[in-house]
Design an enzyme around this catalytic site. Structure first.
Site, PDB file in Angstrom:
ATOM      1  N   ASP A   1      -7.609   0.395  -0.819  1.00 28.12           N
ATOM      2  CA  ASP A   1      -6.824  -0.803  -0.505  1.00 28.12           C
ATOM      3  C   ASP A   1      -7.506  -1.711   0.520  1.00 28.12           C
ATOM      4  OD1 ASP A   1      -4.812  -0.148  -2.238  1.00 28.12           O
ATOM      5  OD2 ASP A   1      -3.382   0.508  -0.711  1.00 28.12           O
TER       6      ASP A   1
ATOM      7  N   LYS B   1       0.263  -6.281   2.493  1.00 28.58           N
ATOM      8  CA  LYS B   1       0.411  -6.549   1.051  1.00 28.58           C
ATOM      9  C   LYS B   1       1.669  -5.894   0.513  1.00 28.58           C
ATOM     10  CE  LYS B   1      -0.657  -2.201  -0.484  1.00 28.58           C
ATOM     11  NZ  LYS B   1       0.260  -1.304  -1.150  1.00 28.58           N
TER      12      LYS B   1
ATOM     13  N   GLY C   1      -1.279  -1.351   5.977  1.00 28.61           N
ATOM     14  CA  GLY C   1      -1.571  -1.770   7.348  1.00 28.61           C
ATOM     15  C   GLY C   1      -2.883  -1.187   7.865  1.00 28.61           C
ATOM     16  N   GLY C   2      -3.120   0.090   7.642  1.00 25.43           N
ATOM     17  CA  GLY C   2      -4.370   0.716   8.085  1.00 25.43           C
ATOM     18  C   GLY C   2      -5.564   0.114   7.370  1.00 25.43           C
ATOM     19  N   SER C   3      -5.403  -0.150   6.081  1.00 25.96           N
ATOM     20  CA  SER C   3      -6.478  -0.766   5.294  1.00 25.96           C
ATOM     21  C   SER C   3      -6.753  -2.187   5.795  1.00 25.96           C
ATOM     22  CB  SER C   3      -6.093  -0.819   3.817  1.00 25.96           C
ATOM     23  OG  SER C   3      -5.911   0.492   3.313  1.00 25.96           O
ATOM     24  N   ALA C   4      -5.684  -2.908   6.136  1.00 21.81           N
ATOM     25  CA  ALA C   4      -5.842  -4.271   6.657  1.00 21.81           C
ATOM     26  C   ALA C   4      -6.678  -4.249   7.935  1.00 21.81           C
ATOM     27  CB  ALA C   4      -4.463  -4.885   6.933  1.00 21.81           C
TER      28      ALA C   4
ATOM     29  N   ALA D   1       2.098   3.420   7.998  1.00 21.83           N
ATOM     30  CA  ALA D   1       2.359   4.363   6.893  1.00 21.83           C
ATOM     31  C   ALA D   1       3.551   3.915   6.061  1.00 21.83           C
ATOM     32  CB  ALA D   1       2.573   5.796   7.422  1.00 21.83           C
ATOM     33  N   GLY D   2       3.613   2.605   5.796  1.00 21.95           N
ATOM     34  CA  GLY D   2       4.784   2.043   5.128  1.00 21.95           C
ATOM     35  C   GLY D   2       4.563   1.621   3.696  1.00 21.95           C
ATOM     36  N   GLY D   3       3.346   1.789   3.170  1.00 18.96           N
ATOM     37  CA  GLY D   3       3.066   1.327   1.813  1.00 18.96           C
ATOM     38  C   GLY D   3       2.718  -0.151   1.781  1.00 18.96           C
ATOM     39  N   MET D   4       2.339  -0.709   2.946  1.00 20.68           N
ATOM     40  CA  MET D   4       1.963  -2.124   3.004  1.00 20.68           C
ATOM     41  C   MET D   4       0.502  -2.296   3.423  1.00 20.68           C
ATOM     42  SD  MET D   4       5.432  -3.928   4.343  1.00 20.68           S
ATOM     43  CE  MET D   4       4.959  -5.506   3.652  1.00 20.68           C
TER      44      MET D   4
HETATM   45  O1  C5P Z   1      -8.631   5.275  -1.109  1.00 24.63           O
HETATM   46  P1  C5P Z   1      -7.702   5.807  -0.071  1.00 24.63           P
HETATM   47  O2  C5P Z   1      -8.410   6.647   0.959  1.00 24.63           O
HETATM   48  O3  C5P Z   1      -6.843   4.756   0.566  1.00 24.63           O
HETATM   49  O4  C5P Z   1      -6.697   6.749  -0.829  1.00 24.63           O
HETATM   50  C1  C5P Z   1      -5.835   7.608  -0.138  1.00 24.63           C
HETATM   51  C2  C5P Z   1      -5.385   8.709  -1.070  1.00 24.63           C
HETATM   52  O5  C5P Z   1      -4.468   8.176  -2.039  1.00 24.63           O
HETATM   53  C3  C5P Z   1      -6.474   9.365  -1.891  1.00 24.63           C
HETATM   54  O6  C5P Z   1      -7.066  10.420  -1.194  1.00 24.63           O
HETATM   55  C4  C5P Z   1      -5.708   9.850  -3.112  1.00 24.63           C
HETATM   56  O7  C5P Z   1      -5.009  11.032  -2.821  1.00 24.63           O
HETATM   57  C5  C5P Z   1      -4.675   8.764  -3.307  1.00 24.63           C
HETATM   58  N1  C5P Z   1      -5.135   7.735  -4.252  1.00 24.63           N
HETATM   59  C6  C5P Z   1      -5.207   8.049  -5.602  1.00 24.63           C
HETATM   60  N2  C5P Z   1      -5.628   7.100  -6.490  1.00 24.63           N
HETATM   61  C7  C5P Z   1      -5.939   5.858  -6.071  1.00 24.63           C
HETATM   62  C8  C5P Z   1      -5.855   5.510  -4.710  1.00 24.63           C
HETATM   63  C9  C5P Z   1      -5.449   6.482  -3.821  1.00 24.63           C
HETATM   64  O8  C5P Z   1      -4.905   9.179  -6.010  1.00 24.63           O
HETATM   65  N3  C5P Z   1      -6.331   4.954  -6.973  1.00 24.63           N
END
Ligand code: C5P
Length: 308
Positions: free
Chosen positions: A138, A11, A103-106, A98-101
């Site tokens: 995500d 994404k 990938g791990g969530s996908a 770990a690129g902000g896309m």
């Molecule tokens: O939900 P996820 O585990 O992907 O989020 C990773 C980290 O990103 C969270 O532990 C938090 O530090 C930060 N985060 C946040 N607010 C969000 C989503 C993520 O602060 N809405």
């Protein structure tokens, strides 16, 4: 042995409005996700116990323990149905790590779909979305694909109408950025700028109606002009990785209609007029040496789906 393979897209956030810190430590978001044509494939095969392997150029950067969202997804779905997660998961990784896309969530989303099909659990879409939200903010979006507005911590999704296909260039950096660190840097920048909200008075983040309208019309010129201000995490990502400013500049100089840091970065995303312009921007980015690698993609594309 039956093997089921699920293909799942990356994404880019064409908007990421960050609100205040909630009592649970997460930030309220108004997040416009767009699924793009960079894909991971997650395959599942019956096995004696849960096992995870990864292939691809960045495979060595992917954890194969229980911190991997695909493994956690398999365990979560199995537990929900009183099963043992006896499965070999294999991730063919093509989405930047770990690129902000996301990938791990996908991979987490794909593992839910794949294990559901392998074990015949018949889990409803709504329930899969709920399990995905338990795994991470995500993780639900890649189940839907297309374009969606994410509220809450990003996991409460509303599909959005989208017009013409948009053409993107993604510039990958050397080494990832940690999402929690980028959120922390965003809070710090706001505190220093006197913009910190307390839990009690945090305003509800709202998407820019102009961004939603440009996406609905599939208008790359209108959307491109809005991207520079679209991501509230961008300043934080730049503060942690100042070199990204040169990357954004290079792509813009090469004709991008707009540029932004993707999610929490460090991948930079460039919107192009068409495929030809995208290829030109990609070439200029590579030649500049201001990024580690470049990919051309398009979107929106559909979400996670079984392909075998
Ligand atoms: O939900 P996820 O585990 O992907 O989020 C990773 C980290 O990103 C969270 O532990 C938090 O530090 C930060 N985060 C946040 N607010 C969000 C989503 C993520 O602060 N809405």
């Amino acid at each position: 042995m039956p093997t089921i393979t699920v293909r799942v897209p990356a994404k880019v956030n064409v908007q990421l409005v960050v609100g205040g810190v909630r009592p649970d430590g997460y930030h309220d978001l108004a997040n416009v996700f767009c699924a793009v044509s960079l894909y991971d494939e997650v395959s599942v095969t019956p096995a004696d116990a849960l096992r995870l392997t990864v292939s691809g150029a960045q495979a060595h950067q992917v954890p194969v323990d229980d911190t991997n969202l695909a493994a956690r997804a398999a365990r979560l779905l199995a537990a929900r149905h009183g099963l043992e997660p006896r499965v070999h998961l294999h991730i063919a990784k093509d989405i930047p790590v770990a690129g902000g896309m996301a990938g791990g969530s996908a991979d987490g989303a794909a593992a839910l779909v794949a294990c559901d099909a392998l074990w015949g659990t018949g889990t409803s879409r709504q329930e899969l979305l709920g399990l995905a939200a338990d795994l991470g903010s995500d993780v639900p979006f890649p189940l839907l694909g297309g374009v969606a507005l994410g509220r809450g911590r990003g996991e409460v999704l509303e599909p959005l109408p989208a017009g013409e296909t948009l053409h993107w260039v993604f510039a990958m950096a050397d080494g990832g950025l940690s999402t929690p660190e980028v959120f922390r840097a965003c809070d710090e920048l706001r505190r220093r700028g006197g913009q910190g909200w307390t839990v009690a008075d945090r305003p509800e983040p709202e998407p820019d109606p102009e961004v939603l309208d440009a996406v609905r019309r599939g208008d790359p010129v209108a959307l491109g002009a809005l991207l520079g201000e679209a991501n509230d995490l961008q300043a934080a990502a730049l503060s942690l990785r100042p070199a990204l400013a040169a990357t954004l500049h290079t792509g813009t100089e090469a004709g991008a209609l707009g540029a932004l840091v993707s999610g929490s970065g460090p991948t930079c995303a460039f919107l192009a007029k068409d495929t030809e312009a995208a290829n030109d921007i990609a070439e200029a980015l590579l030649a500049s040496g201001n990024c580690q690698s470049v990919r051309v993609a398009h979107g929106p594309v559909p979400g996670a789906a079984v392909i075998t």
